[in-house]
Design a protein around this motif. Sequence first.
Motif, PDB file in Angstrom:
ATOM      1  N   TYR A 152       0.764  -1.105  -0.012  1.00  0.00           N
ATOM      2  CA  TYR A 152      -0.176  -0.114  -0.069  1.00  0.00           C
ATOM      3  C   TYR A 152       0.901   1.280   0.117  1.00  0.00           C
ATOM      4  O   TYR A 152       0.489   2.213  -0.452  1.00  0.00           O
ATOM      5  CB  TYR A 152      -0.846  -0.053   1.256  1.00  0.00           C
ATOM      6  CG  TYR A 152      -2.096  -0.917   1.139  1.00  0.00           C
ATOM      7  CD1 TYR A 152      -2.833  -1.100  -0.105  1.00  0.00           C
ATOM      8  CD2 TYR A 152      -2.593  -1.633   2.086  1.00  0.00           C
ATOM      9  CE1 TYR A 152      -3.997  -1.861  -0.140  1.00  0.00           C
ATOM     10  CE2 TYR A 152      -3.429  -2.549   2.000  1.00  0.00           C
ATOM     11  CZ  TYR A 152      -4.617  -2.792   0.785  1.00  0.00           C
ATOM     12  OH  TYR A 152      -5.082  -3.533   0.591  1.00  0.00           O
ATOM     13  N   TRP A 153       2.081   1.370   0.514  1.00  0.00           N
ATOM     14  CA  TRP A 153       3.050   2.488   0.646  1.00  0.00           C
ATOM     15  C   TRP A 153       3.592   2.500  -0.820  1.00  0.00           C
ATOM     16  O   TRP A 153       3.943   3.751  -1.231  1.00  0.00           O
ATOM     17  CB  TRP A 153       3.887   2.128   1.803  1.00  0.00           C
ATOM     18  CG  TRP A 153       4.829   3.386   1.977  1.00  0.00           C
ATOM     19  CD1 TRP A 153       4.570   4.822   2.152  1.00  0.00           C
ATOM     20  CD2 TRP A 153       6.242   3.285   1.672  1.00  0.00           C
ATOM     21  NE1 TRP A 153       5.641   5.430   2.308  1.00  0.00           N
ATOM     22  CE2 TRP A 153       6.884   4.592   1.877  1.00  0.00           C
ATOM     23  CE3 TRP A 153       7.168   2.169   1.238  1.00  0.00           C
ATOM     24  CZ2 TRP A 153       8.060   5.056   1.591  1.00  0.00           C
ATOM     25  CZ3 TRP A 153       8.489   2.403   0.985  1.00  0.00           C
ATOM     26  CH2 TRP A 153       8.827   3.649   1.100  1.00  0.00           C
ATOM     27  N   LEU A 202       3.381   0.931  -3.902  1.00  0.00           N
ATOM     28  CA  LEU A 202       2.996   0.698  -5.327  1.00  0.00           C
ATOM     29  C   LEU A 202       2.082   1.863  -5.745  1.00  0.00           C
ATOM     30  O   LEU A 202       1.989   2.094  -7.191  1.00  0.00           O
ATOM     31  CB  LEU A 202       2.091  -0.529  -5.260  1.00  0.00           C
ATOM     32  CG  LEU A 202       2.959  -1.868  -5.405  1.00  0.00           C
ATOM     33  CD1 LEU A 202       2.297  -3.212  -5.654  1.00  0.00           C
ATOM     34  CD2 LEU A 202       4.092  -1.873  -6.482  1.00  0.00           C
ATOM     35  N   PRO A 203       1.209   2.590  -5.112  1.00  0.00           N
ATOM     36  CA  PRO A 203       0.429   3.648  -5.672  1.00  0.00           C
ATOM     37  C   PRO A 203       1.324   4.779  -6.315  1.00  0.00           C
ATOM     38  O   PRO A 203       2.391   4.937  -6.016  1.00  0.00           O
ATOM     39  CB  PRO A 203      -0.301   4.174  -4.694  1.00  0.00           C
ATOM     40  CG  PRO A 203      -0.375   3.290  -3.552  1.00  0.00           C
ATOM     41  CD  PRO A 203       1.077   2.441  -3.580  1.00  0.00           C
ATOM     42  N   TYR A 204       0.758   5.428  -7.367  1.00  0.00           N
ATOM     43  CA  TYR A 204       1.465   6.412  -8.106  1.00  0.00           C
ATOM     44  C   TYR A 204       1.113   7.562  -7.649  1.00  0.00           C
ATOM     45  O   TYR A 204       0.787   8.311  -8.282  1.00  0.00           O
ATOM     46  CB  TYR A 204       1.006   6.265  -9.558  1.00  0.00           C
ATOM     47  CG  TYR A 204       1.759   7.081 -10.652  1.00  0.00           C
ATOM     48  CD1 TYR A 204       3.232   6.800 -10.790  1.00  0.00           C
ATOM     49  CD2 TYR A 204       1.348   8.017 -11.236  1.00  0.00           C
ATOM     50  CE1 TYR A 204       3.988   7.582 -11.582  1.00  0.00           C
ATOM     51  CE2 TYR A 204       2.222   8.899 -12.061  1.00  0.00           C
ATOM     52  CZ  TYR A 204       3.362   8.623 -12.344  1.00  0.00           C
ATOM     53  OH  TYR A 204       4.220   9.505 -12.765  1.00  0.00           O
ATOM     54  N   THR A 205       1.184   7.611  -6.221  1.00  0.00           N
ATOM     55  CA  THR A 205       0.852   8.976  -5.525  1.00  0.00           C
ATOM     56  C   THR A 205       1.548   8.681  -4.244  1.00  0.00           C
ATOM     57  O   THR A 205       1.911   7.757  -3.888  1.00  0.00           O
ATOM     58  CB  THR A 205      -0.644   9.271  -5.475  1.00  0.00           C
ATOM     59  OG1 THR A 205      -0.768  10.540  -4.763  1.00  0.00           O
ATOM     60  CG2 THR A 205      -1.146   8.081  -4.558  1.00  0.00           C
ATOM     61  N   SER A 206       1.705   9.785  -3.287  1.00  0.00           N
ATOM     62  CA  SER A 206       2.206   9.789  -2.005  1.00  0.00           C
ATOM     63  C   SER A 206       1.238   9.211  -0.983  1.00  0.00           C
ATOM     64  O   SER A 206       0.297   9.629  -0.977  1.00  0.00           O
ATOM     65  CB  SER A 206       2.582  11.327  -1.676  1.00  0.00           C
ATOM     66  OG  SER A 206       3.190  11.182  -0.449  1.00  0.00           O
ATOM     67  N   VAL A 207       1.721   8.370  -0.426  1.00  0.00           N
ATOM     68  CA  VAL A 207       0.809   7.756   0.648  1.00  0.00           C
ATOM     69  C   VAL A 207       1.725   7.749   1.988  1.00  0.00           C
ATOM     70  O   VAL A 207       2.979   7.357   2.067  1.00  0.00           O
ATOM     71  CB  VAL A 207       0.689   6.145   0.507  1.00  0.00           C
ATOM     72  CG1 VAL A 207      -0.386   5.495   1.680  1.00  0.00           C
ATOM     73  CG2 VAL A 207      -0.390   5.932  -0.817  1.00  0.00           C
ATOM     74  N   ALA A 263      -0.374   3.686   5.302  1.00  0.00           N
ATOM     75  CA  ALA A 263      -0.258   2.451   4.790  1.00  0.00           C
ATOM     76  C   ALA A 263      -0.152   1.206   5.937  1.00  0.00           C
ATOM     77  O   ALA A 263      -0.617   0.108   5.516  1.00  0.00           O
ATOM     78  CB  ALA A 263       1.102   2.267   3.980  1.00  0.00           C
ATOM     79  N   THR A 306      -5.936  -5.149   6.335  1.00  0.00           N
ATOM     80  CA  THR A 306      -6.285  -5.934   5.411  1.00  0.00           C
ATOM     81  C   THR A 306      -5.695  -7.499   5.871  1.00  0.00           C
ATOM     82  O   THR A 306      -6.272  -8.323   5.526  1.00  0.00           O
ATOM     83  CB  THR A 306      -5.325  -5.597   4.212  1.00  0.00           C
ATOM     84  OG1 THR A 306      -5.615  -4.444   3.670  1.00  0.00           O
ATOM     85  CG2 THR A 306      -5.354  -6.563   3.236  1.00  0.00           C
TER      86      THR A 306
END
Length: 75
Positions: A30-31, A33-38, A43, A50
């Motif tokens: 979750y930290w 892979l996204p193409y944005t800042s998380v 995360a 999850t």
Amino acid sequence: QGYGNLSTALALPLAILPWLIMACFFSFIYWALPYTSVSRRAALQAGFLTAAVFEILKQAYTFYAANALGSSIYG
């Protein structure tokens, strides 16, 4: 349970360890892979939630497979 002669002090951490590894894995996913800042906190929260839901569903399927299916092989 299945740890032989290990003391009770070691049995609990060994039982939690697979869940903790899974939670860290989901958190990393979750930290990273996204193409944005998380944020790391978001995360971690999502990863631990999850992992908990995943473990509950694993136990539910185990119960279903052991009880509802009975001796039926193909449904």
